[in-house]
Design a protein around this motif. Structure first.
Motif, PDB file in Angstrom:
ATOM      1  N   VAL A  13       0.841  -1.191   0.000  1.00 32.19           N
ATOM      2  CA  VAL A  13       0.000   0.000   0.000  1.00 32.19           C
ATOM      3  C   VAL A  13       0.878   1.245   0.000  1.00 32.19           C
ATOM      4  O   VAL A  13       2.040   1.208   0.454  1.00 32.19           O
ATOM      5  N   PRO A  14       0.359   2.378  -0.490  1.00 32.63           N
ATOM      6  CA  PRO A  14       1.112   3.627  -0.398  1.00 32.63           C
ATOM      7  C   PRO A  14       1.015   4.212   1.004  1.00 32.63           C
ATOM      8  O   PRO A  14       0.034   3.976   1.742  1.00 32.63           O
ATOM      9  N   GLU A  15       2.009   4.951   1.378  1.00 38.25           N
ATOM     10  CA  GLU A  15       2.043   5.578   2.693  1.00 38.25           C
ATOM     11  C   GLU A  15       0.797   6.430   2.927  1.00 38.25           C
ATOM     12  O   GLU A  15       0.307   7.113   2.021  1.00 38.25           O
ATOM     13  N   GLY A  16       0.293   6.391   4.144  1.00 42.16           N
ATOM     14  CA  GLY A  16      -0.864   7.192   4.512  1.00 42.16           C
ATOM     15  C   GLY A  16      -2.192   6.470   4.397  1.00 42.16           C
ATOM     16  O   GLY A  16      -3.205   6.948   4.932  1.00 42.16           O
ATOM     17  N   GLU A  17      -2.198   5.343   3.721  1.00 45.85           N
ATOM     18  CA  GLU A  17      -3.454   4.617   3.525  1.00 45.85           C
ATOM     19  C   GLU A  17      -3.844   3.870   4.797  1.00 45.85           C
ATOM     20  O   GLU A  17      -2.994   3.373   5.528  1.00 45.85           O
ATOM     21  N   ASN A  18      -5.156   3.786   5.025  1.00 43.74           N
ATOM     22  CA  ASN A  18      -5.678   2.937   6.097  1.00 43.74           C
ATOM     23  C   ASN A  18      -5.845   1.518   5.544  1.00 43.74           C
ATOM     24  O   ASN A  18      -6.214   1.347   4.383  1.00 43.74           O
ATOM     25  N   LEU A  19      -5.565   0.501   6.349  1.00 42.90           N
ATOM     26  CA  LEU A  19      -5.653  -0.851   5.830  1.00 42.90           C
ATOM     27  C   LEU A  19      -6.162  -1.819   6.886  1.00 42.90           C
ATOM     28  O   LEU A  19      -6.121  -1.544   8.090  1.00 42.90           O
ATOM     29  N   THR A  74      -9.918  -8.771  12.866  1.00 42.64           N
ATOM     30  CA  THR A  74      -9.270  -7.858  11.933  1.00 42.64           C
ATOM     31  C   THR A  74      -8.305  -6.971  12.691  1.00 42.64           C
ATOM     32  O   THR A  74      -8.522  -6.630  13.856  1.00 42.64           O
ATOM     33  N   LEU A  75      -7.224  -6.616  12.012  1.00 44.92           N
ATOM     34  CA  LEU A  75      -6.275  -5.635  12.528  1.00 44.92           C
ATOM     35  C   LEU A  75      -6.332  -4.442  11.597  1.00 44.92           C
ATOM     36  O   LEU A  75      -6.020  -4.556  10.409  1.00 44.92           O
ATOM     37  N   TYR A  76      -6.746  -3.314  12.140  1.00 43.98           N
ATOM     38  CA  TYR A  76      -6.869  -2.071  11.377  1.00 43.98           C
ATOM     39  C   TYR A  76      -5.658  -1.204  11.685  1.00 43.98           C
ATOM     40  O   TYR A  76      -5.352  -0.952  12.860  1.00 43.98           O
ATOM     41  N   ILE A  77      -4.968  -0.764  10.632  1.00 44.42           N
ATOM     42  CA  ILE A  77      -3.829   0.134  10.794  1.00 44.42           C
ATOM     43  C   ILE A  77      -4.194   1.453  10.133  1.00 44.42           C
ATOM     44  O   ILE A  77      -4.457   1.499   8.915  1.00 44.42           O
ATOM     45  N   ALA A  78      -4.218   2.504  10.907  1.00 40.40           N
ATOM     46  CA  ALA A  78      -4.572   3.828  10.392  1.00 40.40           C
ATOM     47  C   ALA A  78      -3.324   4.571   9.931  1.00 40.40           C
ATOM     48  O   ALA A  78      -2.250   4.444  10.536  1.00 40.40           O
ATOM     49  N   ALA A  79      -3.486   5.341   8.872  1.00 40.00           N
ATOM     50  CA  ALA A  79      -2.420   6.225   8.387  1.00 40.00           C
ATOM     51  C   ALA A  79      -1.080   5.491   8.326  1.00 40.00           C
ATOM     52  O   ALA A  79      -0.118   5.850   9.012  1.00 40.00           O
ATOM     53  N   SER A  80      -1.017   4.472   7.484  1.00 41.23           N
ATOM     54  CA  SER A  80       0.161   3.599   7.456  1.00 41.23           C
ATOM     55  C   SER A  80       1.437   4.375   7.125  1.00 41.23           C
ATOM     56  O   SER A  80       1.424   5.385   6.398  1.00 41.23           O
ATOM     57  N   GLN A 112       3.891  -4.271   2.997  1.00 44.30           N
ATOM     58  CA  GLN A 112       4.878  -3.289   2.534  1.00 44.30           C
ATOM     59  C   GLN A 112       4.175  -1.962   2.365  1.00 44.30           C
ATOM     60  O   GLN A 112       3.183  -1.864   1.625  1.00 44.30           O
ATOM     61  N   VAL A 113       4.687  -0.936   3.033  1.00 45.04           N
ATOM     62  CA  VAL A 113       4.152   0.413   2.909  1.00 45.04           C
ATOM     63  C   VAL A 113       5.170   1.239   2.130  1.00 45.04           C
ATOM     64  O   VAL A 113       6.297   1.453   2.591  1.00 45.04           O
TER      65      VAL A 113
END
Lengths: 115, 116
Positions: A13-19, A74-80, A112-113
């Motif tokens: 994912v690109p930096e800043g994305e929530n996933l 689920t594991l939510y990562i904000a603002a990767s 990978q961010v």
């Protein structure tokens, strides 16, 4: 027999994305579910532990949820961030584990961010 | 606080040779675990000690693997003779006590074994 599955196996994912990372388990009789982080060549670091009676746990930009009846977490990562790049493993402690600390792990999701 | 120490970090051997791994848990931790992590898979528990007694060794291939924790502190895991399928990372973990259902485990960095 308890089985733990993680999808997807890899994620970029690109930096800043929530996933969201997914984990499923076949037997709902668990004491708890844990999410770990593993960096290359390193051991596992515990991120969050959700007890069977809980629905979610939060730590900073991380939020983990647990739906025991459906066998999902689920594991939510904000603002990767690029520093979040690692392999994420979920593990359950079976309700049949008694006084052992036995954990059943999924195979992990490699994140990978990109900057 | 010092973490779980493991050595060596890497080991390369030929099949049928013997190898030993060492682990020193966090000071005061009564419970010690050895996990095997094959590439692309999650870790699998091999053996769990409570002080110097074995709690669970149901997944330890006892024909070739052995482990001991003689004084209830550090531990050694041995493979004799090694097979190609033993190539993996061997992780040691410790926890203060067992029996508490929501106790966290603390992992070492592991020993990466390659069997050629």
């Amino acid at each position: 027999k308890q089985e733990v599955t993680q999808i997807p196996a890899a994620l970029s994912v690109p930096e800043g994305e929530n996933l969201v990372l997914n984990c499923s388990f076949t037997d709902s009789a668990i004491y708890n579910l844990q999410w770990f982080r593993q960096d290359p060549g390193k051991g596992l670091t515990s991120l969050l532990l959700i007890q069977s009676s809980q629905r979610e746990q939060t730590s900073g930009r991380l939020n983990a949820s647990l739906d025991k009846s459906s066998g999902r977490s689920t594991l939510y990562i904000a603002a990767s961030q690029p520093g979040d790049s690692a392999t994420y493993l979920c593990a359950v402690r079976p309700g049949t584990s008694g006084n052992t600390g036995k954990l059943i792990f999924g195979q992990g999701t490699t994140l990978q961010v990109k900057p | 606080e010092a973490g779980v120490a493991q050595s060596p970090r890497y080991k390369i051997i030929e099949k049928r040779q013997s190898v030993a791994f060492w682990c020193n848990p966090i000071s005061g931790h009564a419970t010690l675990y050895w996990y095997q992590q094959i590439l692309g898979q999650g870790p699998k528990l091999l053996i769990q000690f409570q002080n110097n007694g074995v709690v669970d060794d149901s997944q330890l291939p006892k024909d070739r693997f052995s482990a001991e924790r003689l004084k209830g502190v550090d531990s050694t895991l041995k493979i004799q003779p090694a097979k190609l399928e033993d190539s993996a990372v061997y992780l040691c973990a410790s926890s203060p006590v067992t029996g508490r259902q929501n106790e966290k485990l603390f992992f070492g960095s592991g020993t990466q074994l390659s069997v050629l």
